[in-house]
Design a protein around this motif. Structure first.
Motif, PDB file in Angstrom:
ATOM      1  N   LEU A   1       0.823  -1.394  -0.059  1.00  0.00           N
ATOM      2  CA  LEU A   1      -0.049   0.056  -0.080  1.00  0.00           C
ATOM      3  C   LEU A   1       1.108   1.300   0.024  1.00  0.00           C
TER       4      LEU A   1
ATOM      5  N   PHE B   1      -7.520   1.228  -1.251  1.00  0.00           N
ATOM      6  CA  PHE B   1      -7.856   0.490  -0.072  1.00  0.00           C
ATOM      7  C   PHE B   1      -7.972   1.613   0.972  1.00  0.00           C
TER       8      PHE B   1
ATOM      9  N   VAL C   1     -11.687  -2.391   0.146  1.00  0.00           N
ATOM     10  CA  VAL C   1     -11.288  -2.004  -1.105  1.00  0.00           C
ATOM     11  C   VAL C   1     -12.144  -1.520  -1.855  1.00  0.00           C
TER      12      VAL C   1
ATOM     13  N   ILE D   1      -3.107   0.577  -4.117  1.00  0.00           N
ATOM     14  CA  ILE D   1      -2.573  -0.765  -4.018  1.00  0.00           C
ATOM     15  C   ILE D   1      -1.531  -0.950  -5.249  1.00  0.00           C
TER      16      ILE D   1
ATOM     17  N   VAL E   1      -5.542  -6.630  -6.496  1.00  0.00           N
ATOM     18  CA  VAL E   1      -6.709  -5.830  -5.778  1.00  0.00           C
ATOM     19  C   VAL E   1      -7.515  -6.737  -5.198  1.00  0.00           C
TER      20      VAL E   1
ATOM     21  N   MET F   1      -6.334  -8.339  -2.054  1.00  0.00           N
ATOM     22  CA  MET F   1      -6.612  -7.251  -1.153  1.00  0.00           C
ATOM     23  C   MET F   1      -7.826  -7.096  -0.450  1.00  0.00           C
TER      24      MET F   1
END
Length: 378
Positions: free
Chosen positions: A199, A250, A264, A283, A290, A293
């Motif tokens: 991040l 994020f 997200v 990200i 993605v 995440m």
């Protein structure tokens, strides 16, 4: 369907069984949930704790009414599990004349049928605790009931349906638990790295214009994502600036990060605004996927890791600052592995979402069943 008119007092009788409370005794009180959601048991209390409180025994087969919340369907039928339990003077215990009525039918009649209106007419007051059920008034009310055999036939159908619904809910709970265990099994063994490896802080702050309307968002805890708030005029907000969300970022809540308020940003929140208490991050696509995440944001393992990252006094004053968030270690394998795991977890999530839709559909079926029962269509 032939209906016979009765006064409430003709089909059931209020029975009170006072408890002679002993200071050394242990007692188990009940409560009644609203909207026909049944009885619950309170933690046991000693007679000394009960003090001068007036309490009464409950017996299986009692039709129970909370005189405070009956107007919103706080009605229940005591089962064997309520044998020996007690209730305060707020809980009315009625015995039903089974020559005229089936207690199971009356239960549904009062919380989800025409009987609810009867209760409300006997519960004067404006709202909440002012709407106390007046016993004399209630017992004078008129009910129109089918024959007791017809009541039993309908109740048998209700019971069969309720049993199937209970089985479905049990399976749903079990499948949710299995899905969580599967997620843990995939993520927990993986090599870890700090979130800072994936991040990069990037907030898109905009100055608030008093004459502009802003679409805004909030965030659920435990990884349940963002939700839309009502649009607000710039002049009506206390914030001098907003952070504008962008798809694929994020985002987390500083205030409730310790409760798992992470997400997200999905496409429907592009351009929506949040306060400065919601930092956002790009990200790094060379280090993290993605979709992967987005699953991490929902993962209880990450939520648990953030529980002790808050600073400040008192649970509601804790903040998870950016440095602490980024220092938190998470499972972060190579990209190909992330994508493989993400595909599997997405399938699991879609299955879970389908289950949630089915649960909502079943809830609507219950309402339809009640309506059919009391309009002669069951």
């Amino acid at each position: 369907m032939k209906l016979t008119e009765y006064r409430v007092g003709e089909i059931m009788t209020l029975v009170r069984r006072p408890v002679d409370v002993s200071p050394d005794g242990l007692y188990h009180e009940i409560g009644i949930r609203s909207f026909g959601n049944g009885v619950f048991h309170k933690p046991p209390v000693s007679g000394e704790e009960l003090g001068a409180k007036r309490v009464f025994y409950i017996q299986p087969g009692d039709l129970l009414f909370s005189n405070v919340f009956a107007w919103e369907g706080a009605v229940a039928l005591a089962a064997e599990t309520e044998a020996g339990k007690i209730g305060s003077h707020r809980f009315m215990t009625y015995r039903v004349d089974t020559e005229k009525a089936d207690p199971r039918y009356l239960l549904r009649y009062f919380y989800g049928g025409p009987g609810l209106l009867t209760i409300r007419e006997a519960s004067p007051g404006s709202a909440g605790r002012n709407r106390t059920l007046g016993i004399s008034n209630f017992e004078r009310q008129l009910l129109r009931l089918p024959t007791v055999n017809e009541q039993r036939r309908i109740s048998d159908k209700f019971d069969a349906t309720a049993s199937l619904l209970a089985q479905f809910k049990t399976l749903r709970t079990r499948s949710s638990r299995i899905a969580q265990q599967y997620m843990d099994a995939l993520l927990q063994p993986l090599d870890r790295a700090p979130l800072s490896a994936a991040l990069q802080a990037n907030s898109d702050f905009v100055e608030v214009n008093p004459e502009v309307t802003y679409s805004t968002a909030g965030m659920f805890n435990r990884g349940r994502g963002l939700f839309h708030r009502p649009a607000i005029m710039g002049r009506d907000t206390k914030y001098p600036r907003y952070n504008r969300l962008h798809v694929g970022q994020f985002v987390y809540s500083k205030l409730f990060g310790w409760e798992g308020s992470l997400a997200v940003v999905p496409p429907e929140f592009e351009g929506v605004h949040v306060s400065h208490e919601f930092p956002t991050f790009d990200i790094d696509r060379s280090a993290a996927d993605v979709e992967y995440m987005s699953h991490l944001a929902r993962w209880t393992g990450l939520h648990d890791a953030l529980k002790d990252k808050g600073t400040g006094m008192g649970s509601r004053r804790q903040r998870v600052n950016v440095d602490r968030l980024l220092a938190t270690e998470v499972p972060l394998p190579k990209l190909s592995e992330q994508r493989r795991i993400a595909r599997q977890l997405t399938m699991v999530r879609r299955t879970a979402e389908l289950g949630e839709e089915q649960t909502a559909h079943i809830a609507s079926l219950q309402e339809a069943l009640l309506e059919a029962a009391f309009t002669g269509r069951l």
